[in-house]
Enzyme design. Structure first.
Site, PDB file in Angstrom:
ATOM      1  N   THR A  83     -37.037  86.570 -55.728  1.00  0.00           N
ATOM      2  CA  THR A  83     -37.691  85.941 -54.729  1.00  0.00           C
ATOM      3  C   THR A  83     -37.446  86.679 -53.498  1.00  0.00           C
ATOM      4  O   THR A  83     -36.457  87.239 -52.757  1.00  0.00           O
ATOM      5  CB  THR A  83     -37.426  84.488 -54.939  1.00  0.00           C
ATOM      6  OG1 THR A  83     -36.127  84.354 -53.812  1.00  0.00           O
ATOM      7  CG2 THR A  83     -37.522  84.021 -56.206  1.00  0.00           C
ATOM      8  N   LYS A 140     -45.129  65.799 -40.940  1.00  0.00           N
ATOM      9  CA  LYS A 140     -45.344  64.578 -41.194  1.00  0.00           C
ATOM     10  C   LYS A 140     -45.211  63.967 -39.824  1.00  0.00           C
ATOM     11  O   LYS A 140     -44.634  63.956 -39.010  1.00  0.00           O
ATOM     12  CB  LYS A 140     -43.391  64.275 -41.550  1.00  0.00           C
ATOM     13  CG  LYS A 140     -44.041  64.760 -43.431  1.00  0.00           C
ATOM     14  CD  LYS A 140     -42.316  65.129 -43.566  1.00  0.00           C
ATOM     15  CE  LYS A 140     -42.139  65.812 -44.439  1.00  0.00           C
ATOM     16  NZ  LYS A 140     -41.682  67.607 -45.012  1.00  0.00           N
ATOM     17  N   TRP A 170     -48.592  62.335 -43.668  1.00  0.00           N
ATOM     18  CA  TRP A 170     -48.792  63.928 -44.470  1.00  0.00           C
ATOM     19  C   TRP A 170     -50.290  64.823 -44.337  1.00  0.00           C
ATOM     20  O   TRP A 170     -51.156  64.672 -43.700  1.00  0.00           O
ATOM     21  CB  TRP A 170     -48.758  64.283 -45.448  1.00  0.00           C
ATOM     22  CG  TRP A 170     -46.514  64.287 -46.254  1.00  0.00           C
ATOM     23  CD1 TRP A 170     -46.088  63.199 -45.006  1.00  0.00           C
ATOM     24  CD2 TRP A 170     -46.134  64.500 -47.718  1.00  0.00           C
ATOM     25  NE1 TRP A 170     -44.593  63.235 -46.170  1.00  0.00           N
ATOM     26  CE2 TRP A 170     -45.324  63.681 -47.121  1.00  0.00           C
ATOM     27  CE3 TRP A 170     -46.751  64.880 -48.750  1.00  0.00           C
ATOM     28  CZ2 TRP A 170     -44.323  64.210 -48.176  1.00  0.00           C
ATOM     29  CZ3 TRP A 170     -46.185  65.172 -49.887  1.00  0.00           C
ATOM     30  CH2 TRP A 170     -44.700  65.403 -49.491  1.00  0.00           C
TER      31      TRP A 170
END
Ligand code: AMP
Length: 544
Positions: free
Chosen positions: A192, A444, A449
């Site tokens: 990754t 937030k 959200w």
């Protein structure tokens, strides 16, 4: 009671044997690092992969050994894919865009035995070579004429001088029988990109790669066949170019490798010359191509579909491909931990029957899972959330090509049998999934959200904006508020007011960023995604 059919492993070498036998004339075209276009067939590739397997065997490569590559999309990299995995060793592709310290860490962690390198990346290797105790040898992916004059001095490892790929390959014959072993064996290792913490390895097996290829080529997935001409701009050093080298080999599709040149002009030329009809890549690549085509008043004549993934495809891009070039943009989503395919938003009969405006509302979503992948969204406690198209939740996945644990980790990466993707998404009643944000990037504000991706997608529709980034930064009253950063198109000067006004009527008022800044550049990860951690850090005091 068991079924009474034969048991046999699903092995990567079988793909190439199939292509050699039944698609022997299928073409593989590469723009080489050295310059010229290289052209050959699956049959040629298969022969050379066997020569390569003999060469690797002569160098002592054994079942399970890791062989690393730092290479562009091209025919030699393709040969490595099949020879290394085919002989039972592990093809470890490394992303050359990572920081040198990350590349060093990855090579040490994987304990690669050999490293196969394109000419472009020799400086990285020269710098890292003394730090790599497990590495035995460097193979330079070129011919004698292009070997650097100082190769002996700068690329030797201990007593082992570097190997010139072409001259050594020529010394080996194409008699090689691919070994049979359990399809559970590791085949491909990919790390990754590690925006937080160290990169982590994901080891795909022969079985997972083959099942992934079967699923990818389906008509309502990528719809690949011997009729296709596929140009993967997505790099072979990142999740096996979304598995395309395997899916094309399975079907005998013509494959066109762009090498090191991925700018708009180079891609347009290759698409036109080779008559590519199916393209794959991340949004930034297509921004470059579309810009070039617009500025030069050119059209795509042969392309039918383009797969866009890695980051969200903005609506403006979906429309431009469709309305200017008559190309269907297939929005796709996946990740390294998923080999990578999760969902595709493909041109189903139903989608094509809709008026364009309605269809675009689907195409903005990342689509539905291919057969084999299961999805669900859950709340913080792990409780399943409704598939109503508006409830956000943590996106969890399951399937035979989804990670169970990271390479060399003792701990499972799963939560009650599911893998948490780190993405926040909605799923609608028809099963279309839409990525709202990365869990760590969602904004937030006052307990609610806000999707930074949604705001970015809108911002790039502004006529003066080339690229947009929205981050949540600390705010004294609302915890966090969105801040918009944009890069202007060349010779355009967007004002703060026009940028903010552009959101009006497109999102709820409280979603609109409080401020907008025009910047010269934005930081990106090695896979081309916005590096929001660093943007947040730079601007953390903006609203304080
Ligand atoms: P990587 O493992 O580097 O390929 O990154 C995978 C991540 O990229 C996913 O978890 C998503 O956050 C993001 N991603 C991939 N495809 C898309 C897409 N079509 N839209 C939005 N985000 C995407």
């Amino acid at each position: 009671m068991s079924g009474s059919l034969m048991q046999g492993p699903l092995l990567i070498s079988d793909l190439l044997t199939h292509a050699e036998t039944f698609h022997s004339h299928g073409e593989i075209v590469s723009r080489t690092v050295e310059g010229p276009i290289h052209r050959y067939t699956y049959k040629d590739a298969s022969q050379r992969a066997k020569q390569l397997a003999n060469l690797l065997e002569s160098l002592g490569v054994q079942h399970g050994d890791r062989v690393a590559s730092l290479a562009w999309n091209g025919y030699r990299h393709y040969e490595l894919y099949f020879a290394v995995s085919g002989m039972g060793a592990i093809m470890h592709t490394i992303n050359p865009r990572l920081f040198p310290e990350q590349i060093e860490y990855i090579l040490q962690h994987a304990e690669d035995k050999l490293l196969c390198v394109d000419l472009s990346f020799l400086p990285i290797v020269q710098r890292l070579l003394p730090q790599l105790p497990h590495l035995e040898r460097i193979i330079v992916l070129t011919d004698d004429a292009h070997m650097p004059a100082d190769a002996q001095q700068t690329l030797s490892k201990g007593n082992h001088p570097p190997i010139c790929y072409e001259s050594e390959l020529a010394k080996h014959n194409a008699e090689y029988e691919w070994p049979r072993f359990s399809d559970d064996a590791g085949a491909v290792l990919c790390y990754t990109s590690g925006t937080t913490g160290k990169p982590k390895g994901v080891l795909y097996s022969h079985r997972s790669q083959i099942l992934h290829a079967y699923a990818s080529v389906q008509p309502d997935a990528m719809n690949l066949s011997s009729h296709s001409c596929v140009l993967p701009v997505v790099p072979m050093f990142h999740v096996s170019a979304w598995g395309v080298p395997y899916s094309c080999t399975l079907t005998g599709a013509k494959m066109v490798f762009p090498g090191a040149r991925m700018d708009g002009a180079a891609l347009a030329e290759l698409i036109e010359d080779e008559k590519a009809d199916f393209l794959l890549g991340v949004p930034t690549v297509w921004l470059g191509l579309l810009d070039y085509l617009r500025q030069n008043d050119k059209k795509l004549h042969t392309v039918q579909r383009v797969v866009v993934g890695g980051s969200a495809a903005p609506l403006a891009m979906i429309k431009e491909f469709q309305e200017v070039h008559d190309v269907f943009l297939i929005h796709a989503w996946g990740m390294t931990e998923m080999s990578p395919l999760g969902t595709l938003c493909t041109p189903t009969a139903r989608l094509l029957s809709l008026p364009l405006d309605q269809r675009y509302q689907y195409q903005r979503k990342q689509g539905r899972p291919v057969f084999g992948v299961a999805l669900k969204i859950v709340d913080a406690k792990g409780e399943a959330l409704p598939h109503d198209g508006s409830t956000f939740g943590r996106l969890m996945v399951k399937g035979p090509w989804v990670i169970e644990r990271y390479y060399r980790s003792d701990a499972s990466a799963l939560e009650n049998g599911w893998f948490d993707t780190g993405d926040v998404a909605t799923i609608d009643p028809e099963g279309y999934m839409q990525i709202v944000d990365r869990t760590k990037d969602v904004i937030k504000s006052g307990g609610e959200w806000i999707s930074s991706i949604e705001l970015e997608n809108i911002a790039v529709g502004h006529p003066d904006v080339q690229e947009a980034c929205v981050v949540g930064v600390p705010h004294p009253k609302w915890d966090e508020r969105p801040l918009l950063l944009v890069i202007a198109k060349p010779n355009h000067q967007p004002t703060r007011e026009s940028l903010l006004q552009y959101f009006e009527g497109k999102v709820a008022k409280w979603w609109i960023p409080d401020d907008a800044i025009v910047v010269k550049e934005l930081p990106h990860t090695a896979t081309g995604k916005l590096l929001k951690i660093s943007v947040r850090e730079t601007h953390q005091k903006h609203y304080l």
